[in-house]
Scaffold this motif. Sequence first.
Motif, PDB file in Angstrom:
ATOM      1  N   GLY A   1       2.721   6.264  -9.446  1.00  0.00           N
ATOM      2  CA  GLY A   1       3.554   5.134  -9.405  1.00  0.00           C
ATOM      3  C   GLY A   1       4.793   5.119  -8.580  1.00  0.00           C
ATOM      4  N   ALA A   2       5.081   6.386  -7.946  1.00  0.00           N
ATOM      5  CA  ALA A   2       6.368   6.448  -7.027  1.00  0.00           C
ATOM      6  C   ALA A   2       6.355   5.287  -5.989  1.00  0.00           C
ATOM      7  N   GLY A   3       5.133   4.994  -5.506  1.00  0.00           N
ATOM      8  CA  GLY A   3       5.157   3.749  -4.601  1.00  0.00           C
ATOM      9  C   GLY A   3       5.633   2.533  -4.923  1.00  0.00           C
ATOM     10  N   TRP A   4       5.001   2.318  -6.089  1.00  0.00           N
ATOM     11  CA  TRP A   4       5.425   1.116  -6.615  1.00  0.00           C
ATOM     12  C   TRP A   4       6.917   0.946  -7.092  1.00  0.00           C
TER      13      TRP A   4
ATOM     14  N   GLY B   1       0.758  -1.052  -0.066  1.00  0.00           N
ATOM     15  CA  GLY B   1      -0.187   0.077   0.081  1.00  0.00           C
ATOM     16  C   GLY B   1       0.716   1.443   0.028  1.00  0.00           C
ATOM     17  N   VAL B   2       2.078   1.225  -0.333  1.00  0.00           N
ATOM     18  CA  VAL B   2       3.041   2.443  -0.412  1.00  0.00           C
ATOM     19  C   VAL B   2       2.340   3.412  -1.080  1.00  0.00           C
ATOM     20  N   GLU B   3       1.928   3.152  -2.412  1.00  0.00           N
ATOM     21  CA  GLU B   3       1.336   4.184  -3.036  1.00  0.00           C
ATOM     22  C   GLU B   3       0.242   5.138  -2.643  1.00  0.00           C
ATOM     23  N   GLY B   4      -0.688   4.144  -1.876  1.00  0.00           N
ATOM     24  CA  GLY B   4      -1.830   4.909  -1.132  1.00  0.00           C
ATOM     25  C   GLY B   4      -1.358   5.635  -0.101  1.00  0.00           C
TER      26      GLY B   4
END
Lengths: 498, 307
Positions: free
Chosen positions: B221-224, B38-41
């Motif tokens: 998409g930075a979280g991905w 869930g990093v992106e969120g």
Amino acid sequence: MSLISLQNLTKTYPGVIANDAVSFDIDHAEIHALLGENGAGKSTLVKMIYGLVKPDSGTITFQDKPFAPREPRAARKAGVAMVFQHFSLFEALSVAENIALGMEKPPKPAILSDQIREVSVKYGLTLDPERLVGDLSVGERQRVEIIRCLLQEPKLFIMDEPTSVLTPQEVQTLFETLRRLRDEGTSILYISHKLEEIKQLCQRATVLRGGKVVATCTPSAETAKSMAEMMVGTKLTTPQKIKPEFGQPLLRVQNLSVKSADPFGTSLVDINFTLRAGEIMGIAGVAGNGQDELMLALSGEIRTPPASVQIEGGFVGQLGPAKRRQRGLLSAPEERLGHAAAPDMTLTENVLLSAYHRQNLGRRGFIDFARAQIFAQGVIKRFDVRTPSAENSAKSLSGGNLQKFVVGREVMQNPRVFVVNQPTWGVDAAAAAAIRQSLLELAMAGAGVLVISQDLDELMEVSHSFAVLSEGRLSPPRDAEGITVEEIGLLMGGAEIA
Amino acid sequence: MDISAVALIASLIVAATPILLAAIGELVVEKAGVLNLGVEGMMIIGAVVGFIAAVNTQSAFVGFVAGALAGGALSFLFAILTQYLLSNQVASGLALTLFGLGLAALLGHGYTGIKPPASPKMEFFGLSELPVLGPTVFHHDLMVYFSITLVAGVWAFLKFTRAGLVLRAVGENHDAAHALGYKVVRIRVAAILFGGACAGLGGAYLSLIRVPQWTEGMTAGAGWIALAIVVFASWKPWRIILGAYLFGGVTILQLNLQAIGVDIPVSYLSMAPYLVTIVVLVIMSADRARASLNAPASLGRIFHASN
């Protein structure tokens, strides 16, 4: 006055009474054996002493004071140390880090390393504190656990089935360490079902059956058979091995080398042997010497050059498990749940996974559930698998029952060649005898059986020929008749691969 | 127009910082054996909450704190789902990302097109005036230095402290850690909260400094990428910096190439950073034995104390 005294300890889980009013005590400087079948309640009992499980009722008195540890930390502080059956070690961490994790107030790393060296020299347990635990042999890993406990100078030292993974020579080293500890005043609670060892080592024994204390005895005054009967509660018969005439070669393994995919695994180096019809070949060795890789290469989960594995002259090294099954090579891996059986699927569905082709459980591409169920019920009946029905999930069975099921599922498919890894691991004595008997019957009917096991007594009981796997190399198979445990032990330690 | 190396390096550091923050947080989470997808969120929630707080108080500092708190709060939801209710980590993580993106769009409604308060750049007593070194190394906002300090802190924590050793042990073999009496769930929840706060901080950096404004779906998409960088770094803190700056570098390079009108379709250029990430991941995981040696052995597995 005794060191620790248990009074009427009771623990129930939904549907089972794990411990039913268990009482006994352990003296100062005594090695006390706790005997019992799998499921007799030994593990639950020691977990209560170690603070992992809270008793429903009953009390413990330790050093004349009431003792009710709420967590392992409290037990360790009071002077109780425990070596687990399944090691509580971290493979990717070093020996010193592993030991630090088991201590309340570890000293600085450099000081701890010195202490580890000191203790390992004192008790004859050679160990390098900087090595990764994943690179150690099973015997060495046990040393890590023992040294972790010794550094805390425990009053009571609990060992849960410590020798099931050791070579006979390693067992003797361990016993010397334990005797020295006892002479220094430490008491040891020793859990095992290896009765000869208990006779050698322990002063007193308490026998558990069905969660109750059924007997207390002096092991040196008993025979292994009489103690076994106390554990089981009935008379035991050992399967009879008859030496048959061997037939045609069924399974031939030639120059088999496999590189292990597991970073802590062992690669196989140039394995050669031939298994004939009617023959049971035992492969001994301490865990982690390539057993898993050999099993995978034979079952077809690892593919190898075609000629390296041959079934009745046909090259099958390049074939996967399903194709090998069709040719008559069946296998039962060591890990029951997740490898031999899918945990959440019913027994009927699990039967389909390995018997679909050989037992014709399909019709025009659809599953014939009626036939599958009949086959599953057949396995359950013949192997006395205790389950409400064939529609229960595999994970609902106890370890021993599931083991009977996964071995029985393959045996009932009439294999030409049957490869089995640790056929009676964690199975009680009566069930183990039944499984061994079925292997002997399979061989008598003309199949070839390959048994990979760490239990030497088991291998001596069933095998006609014998080889040892050590560091990924297999010793040349030899006739099992006349071989002694000492000779095997030397081979297992890798002393002479001739 | 030429590409100036100095300007390039200065701007790649800014481009890399949000990913660096999110990735170092996720590294700690994964070291504890939890896979939080869930990093992106959490980043985008950090971005929008940080932005709102900063605009309303006119303080970038308050914005960063609010962003970290918001990311932490969202990760707490994940912690409850996976650690107490024992739900699947992959599914919960994906749900968290979708939830975060939707919630952020709702919260940010009416905040588009506003400028946030400026964050001052650090001055190092004349060091910032040095040629080349000045603009590349000594003339950034506080968060850039904070992010690097954080990496160093995480490295030292994992390597030298007992708490760090326990955290690694929990990620390596949760059953053994439990048997030794360590509180697996509590340690994992703490790690998840730390990871959430770092991701929220990274998000706030995006909306307050990098862009700086609020647009819907601005994490893009930075979280991905942060998740991929953790694998790229083989769970080693210092390599996170390498991975984040490499990715930041490729991003900035493609922007500059676009600006000087290189004769390659724009779509290919904007694809480049992601392609590079994929290629690097493939190379990294080519040797399966080595890759699995570094990965925490209990990663993504649900822990349930059976006794």
